[in-house]
Motif scaffolding. Structure first.
Motif, PDB file in Angstrom:
ATOM      1  N   GLY A 367      -2.713  42.079  40.837  1.00  0.00           N
ATOM      2  CA  GLY A 367      -2.723  43.030  39.721  1.00  0.00           C
ATOM      3  C   GLY A 367      -3.819  44.059  39.917  1.00  0.00           C
ATOM      4  N   ASN A 368      -3.995  44.871  38.875  1.00  0.00           N
ATOM      5  CA  ASN A 368      -4.907  45.997  38.968  1.00  0.00           C
ATOM      6  C   ASN A 368      -6.366  45.569  38.975  1.00  0.00           C
ATOM      7  OD1 ASN A 368      -4.600  48.589  39.404  1.00  0.00           O
ATOM      8  ND2 ASN A 368      -4.510  49.239  37.250  1.00  0.00           N
ATOM      9  N   GLN A 369      -6.614  44.465  38.260  1.00  0.00           N
ATOM     10  CA  GLN A 369      -8.008  44.056  38.068  1.00  0.00           C
ATOM     11  C   GLN A 369      -8.097  42.537  38.339  1.00  0.00           C
ATOM     12  OE1 GLN A 369      -9.316  44.475  34.040  1.00  0.00           O
ATOM     13  NE2 GLN A 369     -11.366  45.139  34.611  1.00  0.00           N
ATOM     14  N   PRO A 370      -8.077  42.165  39.609  1.00  0.00           N
ATOM     15  CA  PRO A 370      -7.977  40.736  39.939  1.00  0.00           C
ATOM     16  C   PRO A 370      -9.007  39.868  39.209  1.00  0.00           C
ATOM     17  CG  PRO A 370      -8.115  42.080  41.939  1.00  0.00           C
ATOM     18  CD  PRO A 370      -8.185  43.012  40.792  1.00  0.00           C
ATOM     19  N   GLY A 371     -10.237  40.360  39.083  1.00  0.00           N
ATOM     20  CA  GLY A 371     -11.305  39.551  38.483  1.00  0.00           C
ATOM     21  C   GLY A 371     -11.086  39.253  37.010  1.00  0.00           C
ATOM     22  N   ASN A 372     -10.118  39.958  36.411  1.00  0.00           N
ATOM     23  CA  ASN A 372      -9.855  39.743  34.993  1.00  0.00           C
ATOM     24  C   ASN A 372      -8.417  39.250  34.774  1.00  0.00           C
ATOM     25  OD1 ASN A 372     -10.763  39.801  32.345  1.00  0.00           O
ATOM     26  ND2 ASN A 372      -9.853  41.817  31.951  1.00  0.00           N
ATOM     27  N   PHE A 376      -3.209  35.096  37.721  1.00  0.00           N
ATOM     28  CA  PHE A 376      -3.383  35.131  39.183  1.00  0.00           C
ATOM     29  C   PHE A 376      -4.462  34.146  39.617  1.00  0.00           C
ATOM     30  CE2 PHE A 376      -6.313  36.742  42.463  1.00  0.00           C
ATOM     31  CZ  PHE A 376      -5.521  36.458  43.567  1.00  0.00           C
ATOM     32  N   ILE A 377      -5.618  34.187  38.958  1.00  0.00           N
ATOM     33  CA  ILE A 377      -6.743  33.321  39.356  1.00  0.00           C
ATOM     34  C   ILE A 377      -6.341  31.851  39.231  1.00  0.00           C
ATOM     35  CG2 ILE A 377      -9.118  32.642  38.755  1.00  0.00           C
ATOM     36  CD1 ILE A 377      -9.644  35.534  37.961  1.00  0.00           C
ATOM     37  N   THR A 378      -5.585  31.539  38.181  1.00  0.00           N
ATOM     38  CA  THR A 378      -5.160  30.151  37.961  1.00  0.00           C
ATOM     39  C   THR A 378      -4.343  29.625  39.137  1.00  0.00           C
ATOM     40  OG1 THR A 378      -5.119  30.482  35.588  1.00  0.00           O
ATOM     41  CG2 THR A 378      -3.794  28.671  36.432  1.00  0.00           C
ATOM     42  N   TYR A 379      -3.319  30.387  39.534  1.00  0.00           N
ATOM     43  CA  TYR A 379      -2.458  29.897  40.623  1.00  0.00           C
ATOM     44  C   TYR A 379      -3.209  29.928  41.954  1.00  0.00           C
ATOM     45  CZ  TYR A 379       1.260  29.770  37.240  1.00  0.00           C
ATOM     46  OH  TYR A 379       2.010  29.458  36.145  1.00  0.00           O
ATOM     47  N   LYS A 427     -15.571  36.878  46.988  1.00  0.00           N
ATOM     48  CA  LYS A 427     -16.509  37.413  45.989  1.00  0.00           C
ATOM     49  C   LYS A 427     -16.000  37.074  44.583  1.00  0.00           C
ATOM     50  CE  LYS A 427     -17.489  41.942  45.703  1.00  0.00           C
ATOM     51  NZ  LYS A 427     -17.414  43.186  46.421  1.00  0.00           N
ATOM     52  N   LEU A 428     -14.698  37.276  44.411  1.00  0.00           N
ATOM     53  CA  LEU A 428     -14.086  37.000  43.102  1.00  0.00           C
ATOM     54  C   LEU A 428     -14.309  35.528  42.705  1.00  0.00           C
ATOM     55  CD1 LEU A 428     -10.595  38.088  41.890  1.00  0.00           C
ATOM     56  CD2 LEU A 428     -11.196  35.693  41.820  1.00  0.00           C
ATOM     57  N   LEU A 429     -14.068  34.613  43.670  1.00  0.00           N
ATOM     58  CA  LEU A 429     -14.226  33.183  43.375  1.00  0.00           C
ATOM     59  C   LEU A 429     -15.671  32.869  42.999  1.00  0.00           C
ATOM     60  CD1 LEU A 429     -12.067  31.446  46.145  1.00  0.00           C
ATOM     61  CD2 LEU A 429     -11.505  31.745  43.731  1.00  0.00           C
ATOM     62  N   ASP A 430     -16.562  33.475  43.742  1.00  0.00           N
ATOM     63  CA  ASP A 430     -17.994  33.281  43.485  1.00  0.00           C
ATOM     64  C   ASP A 430     -18.352  33.690  42.058  1.00  0.00           C
ATOM     65  OD1 ASP A 430     -19.575  32.239  45.384  1.00  0.00           O
ATOM     66  OD2 ASP A 430     -20.770  34.097  45.620  1.00  0.00           O
ATOM     67  N   GLU A 431     -17.895  34.891  41.695  1.00  0.00           N
ATOM     68  CA  GLU A 431     -18.221  35.408  40.360  1.00  0.00           C
ATOM     69  C   GLU A 431     -17.565  34.570  39.272  1.00  0.00           C
ATOM     70  OE1 GLU A 431     -18.849  39.978  41.883  1.00  0.00           O
ATOM     71  OE2 GLU A 431     -17.138  39.538  40.559  1.00  0.00           O
ATOM     72  N   LYS A 434     -19.337  31.420  38.582  1.00  0.00           N
ATOM     73  CA  LYS A 434     -20.582  31.567  37.819  1.00  0.00           C
ATOM     74  C   LYS A 434     -20.325  31.999  36.392  1.00  0.00           C
ATOM     75  CE  LYS A 434     -23.361  32.652  41.831  1.00  0.00           C
ATOM     76  NZ  LYS A 434     -23.022  33.725  42.777  1.00  0.00           N
ATOM     77  N   THR A 435     -19.457  33.022  36.209  1.00  0.00           N
ATOM     78  CA  THR A 435     -19.387  33.626  34.864  1.00  0.00           C
ATOM     79  C   THR A 435     -17.978  33.697  34.282  1.00  0.00           C
ATOM     80  OG1 THR A 435     -19.290  35.742  35.962  1.00  0.00           O
ATOM     81  CG2 THR A 435     -21.450  35.061  35.164  1.00  0.00           C
ATOM     82  N   GLY A 436     -16.985  33.171  34.962  1.00  0.00           N
ATOM     83  CA  GLY A 436     -15.623  33.212  34.424  1.00  0.00           C
ATOM     84  C   GLY A 436     -15.008  34.600  34.549  1.00  0.00           C
ATOM     85  N   LEU A 437     -14.053  34.899  33.672  1.00  0.00           N
ATOM     86  CA  LEU A 437     -13.349  36.187  33.756  1.00  0.00           C
ATOM     87  C   LEU A 437     -14.318  37.342  33.558  1.00  0.00           C
ATOM     88  CD1 LEU A 437     -10.028  35.868  31.741  1.00  0.00           C
ATOM     89  CD2 LEU A 437     -10.351  35.982  34.218  1.00  0.00           C
ATOM     90  N   ASN A 438     -14.010  38.431  34.236  1.00  0.00           N
ATOM     91  CA  ASN A 438     -14.886  39.593  34.113  1.00  0.00           C
ATOM     92  C   ASN A 438     -14.087  40.799  33.624  1.00  0.00           C
ATOM     93  OD1 ASN A 438     -16.586  41.703  34.421  1.00  0.00           O
ATOM     94  ND2 ASN A 438     -16.804  41.525  36.659  1.00  0.00           N
ATOM     95  N   PRO A 439     -14.221  41.127  32.307  1.00  0.00           N
ATOM     96  CA  PRO A 439     -13.451  42.247  31.765  1.00  0.00           C
ATOM     97  C   PRO A 439     -13.843  43.570  32.410  1.00  0.00           C
ATOM     98  CG  PRO A 439     -14.678  41.059  30.032  1.00  0.00           C
ATOM     99  CD  PRO A 439     -15.085  40.470  31.326  1.00  0.00           C
ATOM    100  N   ASN A 440     -15.013  43.584  33.056  1.00  0.00           N
ATOM    101  CA  ASN A 440     -15.430  44.837  33.711  1.00  0.00           C
ATOM    102  C   ASN A 440     -15.177  44.794  35.222  1.00  0.00           C
ATOM    103  OD1 ASN A 440     -16.508  45.696  31.217  1.00  0.00           O
ATOM    104  ND2 ASN A 440     -18.300  44.383  31.607  1.00  0.00           N
ATOM    105  N   ALA A 441     -14.346  43.844  35.655  1.00  0.00           N
ATOM    106  CA  ALA A 441     -14.080  43.727  37.097  1.00  0.00           C
ATOM    107  C   ALA A 441     -13.539  45.052  37.628  1.00  0.00           C
ATOM    108  CB  ALA A 441     -13.066  42.617  37.348  1.00  0.00           C
TER     109      ALA A 441
END
Ligand code: ADP
Ligand code: MG
Length: 732
Positions: A367-372, A376-379, A427-431, A434-441
């Motif tokens: 998607g457009n904002q993988p970190g949020n 996607f992150i779940t699967y 990087k995404l996994l790392d973040e 530590k902090t879960g979803l990132n709305p500002n990803a």
């Protein structure tokens, strides 16, 4: 004399001078006109079936609904009418026994009757079920010799199709293969069961995000690598004919070092073959997209567009059959083996795998904002976790005597199972840990500004490519690159589906438990996933999978590195594996053990064949060529002696002795190999036999080969019987 080799070479020369080279056969029709014309696809069904029958098939495909016998009667009538309108006279169930290939048994529509003309018919019973003689296929003990019955049963979720040969047309009905007691004897039934398992588990999890989604299906795009060589040369190589690989052959002076074959111009003779193959594939509804040269000389790749997994796998099996058939028409032969040529890259089958919802969403699309993007992150994380828990079972699913030459032989990919995420995703996994979803990803993919006038900036994928990893993430899918080119991908795909289904079920249980304790849904999902990231770190590797450092590092991490089939297969019969397949209703314990036995048996048969042929070719092709040449040298020696040429005599004598040292070593090694082979009689199981052959017999192949390959440059070319690497690889 080396007659066959020389005749084959003369034959090619004639082709390339325009002689009997097959001309382009393919028509000028547009792809859209050809596509699927020989398939009983959804459009054709609308024309030939009643509305009720049509929707029964749709329901079977989409919702795993069983088709009732009355409906099957209507469908049988419709299929038969279509097939006969198309000119078919026979029909067959088409199935995938554990031999690894496909099988069929044809029957005529025509049946004699009291009416002088007879009738042409296909009943529901004939459509649904046939009975081939199961005793001809391996069962791993699921069927006793006196109980030969086996049935093939129609798979309505993969469309029937028509294959034509010069003499007629036959309707092919995809089918599963089972025993009299209902146990799976083939590859398709467990694949279908694993698809059901993963569909259900992935849909249940998706309901956390959107409960309007009704189903999820796994998707597969199979990239098939292969070699192609001239038929005459192929037939002058008994090793290629009987084992699919060259048991002897010295590396050619030029190999793949220059990388000039990859993306080079496809040779015209091969291009004509490809055009033909593509047309035949398109008629069968196989969405051919990509063709290109591969790294090694004479190596190519065929990649259709991805489809739902069951159909994609059927299509891959069909394409492998078609490739052999079409190549024959062009006086070419396909080498599908994982390692036909020593010292050159082997061939794999890259399984591009993902999952899609019925609403058209690819679950691995970042998607457009993988970190949020929580779905996607779940699967993504659940898949990594599944691999980390069951890596050895996944490794076992890609074994085979051919693939042993690729995996663990400093060639892509290694026998160590690991996952490549790429730096962005790491990087995404790392973040996320530590902090879960990132709305500002960060949004969108990074751009690469090119400092070239008029050339637009390129959009980078969110992963680089890693060709050394067995299981890289490719931006919107995983690519299981370790499967072998000859394999029926049902086994690795069934294994992957089952592992991921099992993992998703565990995941949902853990999340539901947290929600029941009062944790908010997103927080519950996040916490469970964060735990998985911590537990799965060891399976992630983003470096060079070919390097020695990785082997050492993997060992430190406790990752398995089992390099050969007989040992890697043991992971299939652990309690962990048995329970995994059983609890997900994919294979019973008995069925799994049977598969293990069949795979060990196939190993034993293939290595035994290679051992016999190594001996036979060494004694009947290699040594006689050496002796022939030696006798010429002896004549020369005598001539020199008569003339009193001492130095010349010494040179020739050395040459004779050098040749003799190799022929002698070959004979010695063969004797040792034979006596090692005697141990086979004292083995108590097929798996013991496989291990014995692997450990004690197979090592002689390389020793014998080394001496034979040395002789190849000592013996006069005109005496050499087996076509050489340069001829096999570079002459078209
Ligand atoms: P490569 O550059 O790795 O050789 P190819 O273009 O030859 O790539 O093949 C990529 C394959 O991946 C194609 O079969 C393509 O259809 C398939 N693919 C793309 N997206 C998906 C997906 N979502 N699920 C499964 N396969 C996919
Ligand atoms: Mg490709």
């Amino acid at each position: 004399m080396a007659e066959i080799r020389h005749k084959a070479l003369a034959g090619i020369l004639e082709h390339s001078n325009g002689g009997s080279m097959p001309q382009k056969r393919s028509s000028k029709r547009k792809i859209s006109e050809i596509f699927g014309e020989n398939v009983f696809d959804m459009n054709t069904m609308k024309e030939y079936l009643t509305e009720g029958a049509y929707y029964a098939i749709v329901a079977a495909k989409k919702h795993n609904k069983k088709i009732e016998i009355e409906t099957a009667e209507t469908i049988a009538k419709g299929i038969k009418k279509w097939a006969m309108d198309m000119g078919a006279t026979h029909y067959t169930h088409w199935f995938q026994p554990l031999t690894g290939g496909t099988a069929e048994k044809h029957d005529a529509f025509y049946k004699p009757s009291s009416n002088a003309n007879g009738i042409e018919n296909l009943t529901a019973a004939e459509l649904i079920q046939r009975e081939p003689d199961a005793s001809s296929f391996p069962s791993g003990g699921l069927r006793s010799t006196d109980a030969a019955r086996g049935y093939t049963v129609w798979d309505p979720t993969s469309p029937a199709f028509i294959l034509e040969v010069e003499t007629g047309k036959t309707l092919y009905i995809p089918a599963v293969f089972i025993s009299y007691t209902g146990e799976c004897l083939g590859y398709k039934a467990p694949l279908l069961k694993s698809i059901e398992a993963i569909s259900k588990a992935a849909t249940d999890v998706y309901h956390y995000f959107d409960d309007t989604v009704q189903s999820v299906i796994p998707t597969l795009g199979c990239e098939q690598e292969y070699f192609i060589i001239d038929a005459g040369l192929f037939e002058a190589r008994p090793d290629l004919m009987l084992t699919g690989r060259t048991l002897f052959g010295r590396k050619s002076a030029k190999g793949q070092e220059l990388d000039d074959h990859y993306f080079g111009v496809i040779p015209e003779r091969v291009q004509l073959f490809m055009n033909d193959l593509e047309e035949e594939s398109l008629k069968l509804g196989i969405p051919v997209l990509t063709r290109h040269n591969e790294v090694a000389p004479s190596q190519f790749e065929f990649a259709p567009m991805y489809e739902e997994l069951n159909v994609a796998n059927d299509h891959n099996m069909l394409v492998m059959d078609l490739m052999h058939k079409v190549a024959r028409k062009h006086n070419l032969r396909i080498l599908m083996h994982e390692k036909p040529f020593h010292g050159l890259n082997g061939s794999g089958k890259h399984n591009n795998w993902s999952m899609a919802t019925d609403t058209g969403i690819n679950l691995l699309s970042t998607g457009n904002q993988p970190g949020n993007n929580l779905p996607f992150i779940t699967y993504f994380i659940n898949i990594i976790k599944a691999i980390s828990v069951n890596a050895d079972v996944l490794r076992a699913s890609i074994t085979g005597p051919g693939n042993d030459h690729r995996l663990g032989a400093n060639e892509a990919p290694p026998a160590i199972i690991s996952v490549f995420t790429g730096s962005e995703m790491a990087k995404l996994l790392d973040e996320f840990e530590k902090t879960g979803l990132n709305p500002n990803a960060p949004e969108g993919n990074p751009k690469l500004e090119l400092d070239i006038p008029k050339i637009p900036s390129a959009i980078l994928d969110n992963t680089d490519r890693n060709r050394t990893s067995p299981f890289p993430f490719i931006g919107n899918r995983f690519e299981f690159r370790a499967a072998g080119s000859t394999q029926n991908c049902s086994l690795p795909m069934m294994t992957l589906n089952t592992m991921v289904a099992d993992q998703l079920i565990l995941f949902k249980k853990s999340v539901d438990a947290k929600i029941a304790e009062g944790t908010d849904k997103v927080a519950a999902i996040t916490e469970v996933l964060q735990g998985y990231i911590r537990e799965s770190k060891d399976i992630i590797f983003n470096g060079d999978g070919y390097s020695e450092e990785w082997e050492k590092e993997a060992e430190k991490r406790g990752l398995a590195n089992v390099k050969t089939t007989p040992y890697a297969l043991d992971a299939l019969i652990t309690d962990q594996a048995k329970s995994l397949f059983e609890r997900n209703n994919v294979l019973s314990r008995r069925e799994l053990v049977a598969r293990y036995d069949v795979l060990q048996e196939i190993y034993v048969n293939k290595i035994s064949t290679e051992a016999c042929l190594v001996k036979e070719l060494a004694l009947t092709h290699i040594i006689p060529a050496a002796i022939d040449y030696q006798s010429k040298l002896i004549g020369l020696f005598k001539g020199y002696q008569d003339m009193g040429l001492d130095t010349a005599c010494k040179d020739v004598k050395n040459q004779i002795e050098e040749i003799h040292s190799h022929t002698h070593a070959i004979r010695e090694s063969i004797a040792q190999m034979d006596s090692a082979g005697e141990k086979l009689h004292s083995c108590t199981s097929t798996s013991d036999e496989a291990k014995m052959l692997n450990d004690s017999v197979k090592p002689f192949f390389d020793i014998i080969r080394e001496h034979a390959d040395s002789l190849e440059v000592l013996v006069d070319d005109s005496n050499w019987k087996l076509p050489k690497y340069r001829e096999l690889l570079f002459i078209k």
